[in-house]
Design a protein around this motif. Structure first.
Motif, short mmCIF file in Angstrom:
data_model
loop_
_atom_site.label_atom_id
_atom_site.label_comp_id
_atom_site.label_asym_id
_atom_site.label_seq_id
_atom_site.Cartn_x
_atom_site.Cartn_y
_atom_site.Cartn_z
N HIS A 142 0.83 -1.21 0.00
CA HIS A 142 0.00 0.00 0.00
C HIS A 142 0.87 1.26 0.00
O HIS A 142 0.62 2.22 -0.76
N THR A 143 1.89 1.25 0.85
CA THR A 143 2.77 2.42 0.94
C THR A 143 3.49 2.68 -0.38
O THR A 143 3.61 3.83 -0.83
N ALA A 144 3.96 1.60 -1.01
CA ALA A 144 4.69 1.75 -2.27
C ALA A 144 3.79 2.29 -3.38
O ALA A 144 4.18 3.18 -4.14
N LEU A 145 2.57 1.74 -3.48
CA LEU A 145 1.65 2.22 -4.51
C LEU A 145 1.20 3.64 -4.25
O LEU A 145 1.00 4.43 -5.18
N ASP A 146 1.05 3.97 -2.96
CA ASP A 146 0.64 5.33 -2.60
C ASP A 146 1.71 6.35 -2.98
O ASP A 146 1.42 7.53 -3.18
N GLY A 147 2.95 5.86 -3.06
CA GLY A 147 4.04 6.77 -3.40
C GLY A 147 4.23 6.98 -4.89
O GLY A 147 5.07 7.80 -5.31
N ILE A 148 3.46 6.25 -5.69
CA ILE A 148 3.56 6.41 -7.15
C ILE A 148 2.62 7.53 -7.59
O ILE A 148 1.42 7.48 -7.32
N ALA A 149 3.18 8.53 -8.25
CA ALA A 149 2.37 9.67 -8.72
C ALA A 149 2.76 10.02 -10.15
O ALA A 149 3.94 9.96 -10.51
N ILE A 150 1.76 10.34 -10.94
CA ILE A 150 2.01 10.75 -12.33
C ILE A 150 1.32 12.09 -12.56
O ILE A 150 0.41 12.46 -11.83
N ALA A 151 1.79 12.75 -13.58
CA ALA A 151 1.21 14.06 -13.90
C ALA A 151 1.37 14.32 -15.39
O ALA A 151 2.22 13.71 -16.06
N ASN A 152 0.56 15.19 -15.88
CA ASN A 152 0.68 15.58 -17.29
C ASN A 152 2.07 16.19 -17.51
O ASN A 152 2.55 17.00 -16.71
N GLY A 153 2.69 15.77 -18.57
CA GLY A 153 4.02 16.29 -18.89
C GLY A 153 5.15 15.40 -18.46
O GLY A 153 6.31 15.67 -18.78
N ASP A 154 4.87 14.33 -17.69
CA ASP A 154 5.94 13.40 -17.31
C ASP A 154 6.50 12.76 -18.56
O ASP A 154 5.76 12.39 -19.48
N ASP A 155 7.83 12.57 -18.58
CA ASP A 155 8.45 11.97 -19.75
C ASP A 155 8.24 10.46 -19.75
O ASP A 155 7.77 9.87 -18.76
N ALA A 156 8.61 9.83 -20.85
CA ALA A 156 8.39 8.39 -21.02
C ALA A 156 9.14 7.58 -19.99
O ALA A 156 8.64 6.56 -19.49
N ALA A 157 10.35 8.03 -19.65
CA ALA A 157 11.15 7.29 -18.66
C ALA A 157 10.49 7.29 -17.30
O ALA A 157 10.45 6.28 -16.58
N THR A 158 9.96 8.43 -16.90
CA THR A 158 9.27 8.53 -15.60
C THR A 158 8.04 7.65 -15.57
O THR A 158 7.78 6.95 -14.57
#
Length: 276
Positions: A169-185
């Motif tokens: 749960h902690t690991a998934l909660d730490g995953i965040a994405i946003a518009n503009g993130d590059d392909a590597a991210t």
């Protein structure tokens, strides 16, 4: 030689009657109780063995009952882990969807946050009787039976390792994405989420194996208790057909011995005729 002081025939008849009455009492006891070995005086060896086996049978049944509590805790944890697997799979799917350019990743992030919240709720609710198998990795040792090697008594145990879904749960909660993130991210986020999905699958699998092991042991204990009870019965239970036949025979012998004693007691009366 006949004597009015000593009636040997009457004494013999009385001794026979006493033995018959004693045997009749024993037989009646076996018929009423259904046991041929009621105490150590009946058969010391069988009494000792049967009492030990009866004790073991009772312990096996008690252990079987206690294992039910552990099995329910593991089963509840497995259900929770499998639910987390499903939610983590959805998490990975949404991240895979967000890999493409042009996707509104802010909305996908909102979906991911909702899945993380559901995972948290699932983990907190996956406990039975206050025991949780999904929020720790501290091994739990449970007694699965008893062993006797000669005169040595010991218990056998099984170790169950819970799974820590809170880390997932902690690991998934730490995953965040946003518009503009590059392909590597975005690729790194997907890789991290897939790793947590694998951890959830591994945890659900381990709990499933543990639950199956407990069920197998319970089935064995149940069968073992039945075998012990059957063995005890073979040693101490009375053969009711045999005892019924013996009872009737002794009742007839008792009647004959009583008549024999009566006849023997009348013998001195015959001596009086000699003085007439």
């Amino acid at each position: 030689m006949s004597s009015i002081n000593t009636n040997a025939s009457a004494m013999n008849a009385l001794s026979t009657l006493r033995m018959i009455n004693s045997s009749l009492t024993d037989t009646q006891g076996r018929v009423s109780s259904g046991l041929k070995v009621q105490s150590a005086k009946d058969n010391a060896a069988y009494f000792s063995i049967s009492e030990t086996m009866r004790s073991d049978s009772g312990m096996y049944r008690a252990i079987d009952e206690s294992l039910t509590l552990t099995k329910n805790s593991v089963s509840t944890g497995r259900l929770g882990a499998e639910t987390v697997v499903g939610l983590a799979q959805q998490f990975v799917d949404r991240l895979a969807f967000a890999q493409q350019e042009g996707v509104d990743r802010e909305k996908v992030q909102a979906e991911l946050d909702g899945l993380v919240a559901q995972i948290d709720t699932t983990i907190k609710q996956s406990s039975f009787n206050g025991q949780s198998m999904v929020d720790s990795t501290t091994a739990v040792t449970v007694v699965t039976g008893v062993t006797r090697d000669g005169g040595t008594f010991a218990t056998s145990t099984m170790t169950i390792t819970p799974v820590d879904l809170t880390a997932i749960h902690t690991a998934l909660d730490g995953i965040a994405i946003a518009n503009g993130d590059d392909a590597a991210t975005m690729a790194a986020a997907l890789t991290a989420a897939e790793a947590q999905l694998a951890n959830a699958i591994e945890g659900a699998t381990s709990l499933g194996v543990a639950e199956n092991s407990i069920e197998t042991q319970q089935e064995f204990l149940s069968s073992l208790s039945d075998r012990l009870d059957s063995g005890i019965g073979a040693m101490v239970d009375a053969d009711m057909e045999e005892e019924a036949a013996r009872l009737q025979s002794l009742q007839v012998q008792q009647q004959l011995a009583t008549q024999s004693l009566s006849i023997a007691n009348q013998a001195p009366q015959n001596i009086l005729s000699l003085f007439r």
